[in-house]
Design a protein around this motif. Structure first.
Motif, mmCIF file in Angstrom:
data_model
loop_
_atom_site.group_PDB
_atom_site.id
_atom_site.type_symbol
_atom_site.label_atom_id
_atom_site.label_comp_id
_atom_site.label_asym_id
_atom_site.label_seq_id
_atom_site.Cartn_x
_atom_site.Cartn_y
_atom_site.Cartn_z
ATOM 1 N N ARG A 184 0.615 -1.238 -0.017
ATOM 2 C CA ARG A 184 0.047 -0.048 0.023
ATOM 3 C C ARG A 184 0.961 1.265 0.129
ATOM 4 O O ARG A 184 1.963 1.216 0.615
ATOM 5 C CB ARG A 184 -0.929 -0.073 1.299
ATOM 6 N N GLN A 185 0.517 2.202 -0.670
ATOM 7 C CA GLN A 185 1.044 3.670 -0.728
ATOM 8 C C GLN A 185 0.732 4.087 0.661
ATOM 9 O O GLN A 185 -0.653 4.732 0.509
ATOM 10 C CB GLN A 185 0.683 4.440 -1.992
ATOM 11 N N GLU A 186 1.570 4.800 1.372
ATOM 12 C CA GLU A 186 1.270 5.446 2.487
ATOM 13 C C GLU A 186 2.240 6.731 2.636
ATOM 14 O O GLU A 186 3.315 6.450 2.797
ATOM 15 C CB GLU A 186 1.283 4.642 3.741
ATOM 16 N N GLY A 187 1.657 7.812 2.202
ATOM 17 C CA GLY A 187 2.518 9.135 2.042
ATOM 18 C C GLY A 187 3.422 8.867 0.938
ATOM 19 O O GLY A 187 3.088 8.695 -0.372
ATOM 20 N N ASN A 188 4.751 8.885 1.314
ATOM 21 C CA ASN A 188 5.824 8.942 0.275
ATOM 22 C C ASN A 188 6.522 7.523 0.215
ATOM 23 O O ASN A 188 7.665 7.228 -0.329
ATOM 24 C CB ASN A 188 6.817 10.010 0.421
ATOM 25 N N GLN A 189 5.864 6.500 0.793
ATOM 26 C CA GLN A 189 6.491 5.387 0.983
ATOM 27 C C GLN A 189 5.380 4.258 0.688
ATOM 28 O O GLN A 189 4.200 4.170 0.747
ATOM 29 C CB GLN A 189 7.240 4.907 2.359
ATOM 30 N N LYS A 190 5.910 2.873 0.426
ATOM 31 C CA LYS A 190 5.372 1.806 0.140
ATOM 32 C C LYS A 190 5.202 0.842 1.499
ATOM 33 O O LYS A 190 6.179 0.815 2.128
ATOM 34 C CB LYS A 190 5.593 0.766 -0.900
#
Length: 258
Positions: A184-190
């Motif tokens: 899942r993409q959360e902010g600028n990270q996976k």
């Protein structure tokens, strides 16, 4: 001596048959989901509705008693009359004809519709306005050991991981139930969530129980599937292999002890 030969032949045949039986009795992968759940068990689950993110596309439809305003809000095209697809911009807003920018990032569809209506009432006093917001091109992907991998549309506010896997035809018999990954993409990270489908309580408490837009669900293959990637990887496990070996052993034994 003759009895010893017969005894030796019997022991050899018994060993081969035992090997065959043991091969046929290899413990199969456990395929049952949520094994810990029982009748009447209650599990508190925190619900989740899809929330709009930057880059999401939505369709906004506004209806009022004033036909002039209705036409103003709803840009018509030959392909989609009285509807227009809007994209959530980097600033978290959608730009609606006749209304301007409305912040919707982080909102559910219902919350976004309410925010748009408030803006319309503020600007035009159209308290009778009815605003609907629907998803457009929001989806998730399912890969790996499922019967129908692919990309699927999100068509409702809440969709569980189990529903997502069902739409992909469920796991194959060679899919690992204990370690399904949701990326899942959360902010600028996976972020990667590992989910055990055999444990219902932990499954329903997992942040990955509800699907988010752009989630990637991956089901890895079990050891049998991994061996299939090599030449003759599972040959030794097949019944035909052991039947052939047993037949050869008996033939050799007959020739030796004859």
């Amino acid at each position: 001596m003759k009895n010893n030969k017969k005894r030796g032949l019997g022991q050899l045949m018994a060993a081969c048959l035992l090997a065959l039986l043991l091969t046929g009795c290899v413990t199969s992968q456990n395929t049952n989901y949520m094994q810990d759940l029982t009748d009447g068990l209650e599990i508190p689950v925190e619900g989740y509705d899809i929330r709009l993110q930057e880059g999401d596309d939505i369709v906004v439809f506004v209806k009022t008693k004033d036909e002039v305003l209705t036409e103003l809000f709803n840009v018509s095209t030959p392909m989609a009359p009285t509807q227009v697809v809007l994209t959530v911009a980097k600033d978290g807003c959608v730009d609606i004809a006749g209304v301007g920018k409305v912040a919707v990032k982080g909102m559910t569809r219902t919350e976004a519709a309410s925010a748009i209506k408030r803006k319309i009432v503020e600007q035009y006093g159209a308290s009778d306005a009815v605003v609907s917001v629907t998803f457009s091109n929001l989806g998730y992907s399912v890969m790996g050991e499922v019967n129908a991998p692919g990309h699927f549309d999100i068509e409702k506010d809440q969709m569980t991981l189990l529903e997502a896997l069902s739409r992909a035809g469920d796991l194959t018999i060679k899919g690992v139930r204990e370690n399904v990954m949701v990326i899942r993409q959360e902010g600028n990270q996976k972020k990667v969530y590992a989910v055990d489908l055999t444990n219902g309580k932990e499954l329903m408490k997992s942040p990955a129980f509800y699907i988010h837009q752009d989630d990637v669900v991956y089901v890895s293959g079990n050891k049998m599937r991994q061996r299939e990637s090599t030449v003759n990887g599972n040959t030794w496990m097949s019944s035909s292999f052991w039947l052939s070996l047993t037949s050869l052993a008996v033939t050799v034994a007959v020739l030796v002890f004859k």
